[in-house]
Design an enzyme around this catalytic site. Structure first.
Site, PDB file in Angstrom:
ATOM      1  CG  HIS A   5      70.150  12.934   9.028  1.00 24.01           C
ATOM      2  ND1 HIS A   5      71.157  14.075   9.095  1.00 24.01           N
ATOM      3  CD2 HIS A   5      69.910  12.283  10.046  1.00 24.01           C
ATOM      4  CE1 HIS A   5      71.350  13.930  10.395  1.00 24.01           C
ATOM      5  NE2 HIS A   5      70.479  12.791  10.965  1.00 24.01           N
ATOM      6  CG  HIS A  47      69.217  16.137  16.619  1.00 20.90           C
ATOM      7  ND1 HIS A  47      70.062  16.658  17.194  1.00 20.90           N
ATOM      8  CD2 HIS A  47      69.647  15.005  15.961  1.00 20.90           C
ATOM      9  CE1 HIS A  47      71.155  15.893  17.277  1.00 20.90           C
ATOM     10  NE2 HIS A  47      70.911  14.920  16.561  1.00 20.90           N
TER      11      HIS A  47
HETATM   12  O1  G3P Z   1      70.475   8.193  11.400  1.00 20.41           O
HETATM   13  C1  G3P Z   1      71.663   8.638  11.941  1.00 20.41           C
HETATM   14  C2  G3P Z   1      71.784   9.816  12.581  1.00 20.41           C
HETATM   15  O2  G3P Z   1      70.349  10.430  12.657  1.00 20.41           O
HETATM   16  C3  G3P Z   1      72.409   9.671  13.871  1.00 20.41           C
HETATM   17  O3  G3P Z   1      72.863  10.964  14.334  1.00 20.41           O
HETATM   18  O4  G3P Z   1      72.691  12.961  15.786  1.00 20.41           O
HETATM   19  O5  G3P Z   1      71.540  13.178  13.323  1.00 20.41           O
HETATM   20  O6  G3P Z   1      70.473  11.651  15.241  1.00 20.41           O
HETATM   21  P1  G3P Z   1      71.925  12.399  14.603  1.00 20.41           P
HETATM   22 MG    MG Z   2      68.920  11.154  14.241  1.00 21.24          MG
END
Ligand code: G3P
Ligand code: MG
Length: 236
Positions: A5, A47
């Protein structure tokens, strides 16, 4: 399959090449990144809608040029040992991943609170330029963006991000021509996994950082899960 992630968010500065290197060290199958658009229309790997939290700069991505963004330090706030780490462009991530043909890329389009005109076209164009259709999936909480991507290039795989219980999920998935669903694990049940698999739709959940939660979801047959700590799930 294991998805890192934002690279390996728990181990290195999120959404940087250093973070991706860290994830690859632990044999991830996929890497997730988030993308936004700069003032001059470059696809920026970040992000948040602003650079404030993850870099030494301030301001909205949409108000900064790509060369201004390149001057920022995206590593030092995480840990001074990552000083001088840069904010990557989407092209740079794909260039980097060329060295690891078994690692696929989940490109999350961030649309909202800032909506970026033509972000779908830009992402699709880059996927096409690099002939990257089979190595990428585009995901988003903005389901209109997923519909747009599919209209621009029907070969691009798309994954539906959500954090709720969705009504009529099967029908929604079919209408949007999705390849996968990406629910937060709270909202994922065995029944959903079964009904998606019946139609060849992959089920990719997130964020799973501990083994007991992983075991619970592995037992109901998910296809992949996102983690901030790929070091805890090095199965290879
Ligand atoms: O892949 C799922 C995740 O990235 C979604 O939430 O806020 O971390 O982008 P966020
Ligand atoms: Mg994400």
């Amino acid at each position: 399959m294991v998805l890192g992630h934002r690279g390996a968010k728990g181990l290195a500065p999120e959404n940087t090449i250093a973070s991706m290197k860290e994830a690859i060290k632990y044999n991830v199958d996929l890497i997730e990144i988030d993308v936004q658009l700069s003032k001059d229309g470059k696809v920026i790997v970040m992000h948040d809608a602003t650079v404030d939290r993850t870099t030494d700069g301030t301001g909205y991505v949409k108000d900064l040029t790509s060369s201004e963004i390149k001057k920022l330090d995206a590593g030092v706030k995480f840990n001074p040992k990552f000083k001088n780490e840069k904010v990557p462009f989407l092209e740079e991530v794909i260039e980097f991943l060329k060295n690891y043909p078994n690692v696929r890329l989940n490109i999350e389009i961030k649309n909202g609170p800032v909506f970026y005109p033509k972000i779908e076209e830009k992402v699709a164009e880059i996927i096409n330029d690099y002939n990257y259709h089979n190595s990428a999936i585009v995901s988003s909480f903005d389901h209109i963006a997923l519909k747009n991507i599919k209209e621009i290039d029907s070969r691009i795989y798309t994954g539906l991000l959500f954090m709720s219980r969705l009504y009529n999920l099967e029908k929604y998935v079919e209408e949007l021509q999705l390849s996968a669903i990406h629910p937060m694990w709270f909202y994922l049940t065995e029944d959903i996994v079964k009904s998606m698999h019946k139609n060849d739709i992959a089920v990719n959940t997130w964020i799973i950082d501990d083994m007991s939660l992983y075991k619970k979801f592995a037992s109901i047959g998910i296809d992949s899960f996102g983690t901030n700590y790929p070091d805890r799930f090095n199965f290879s």
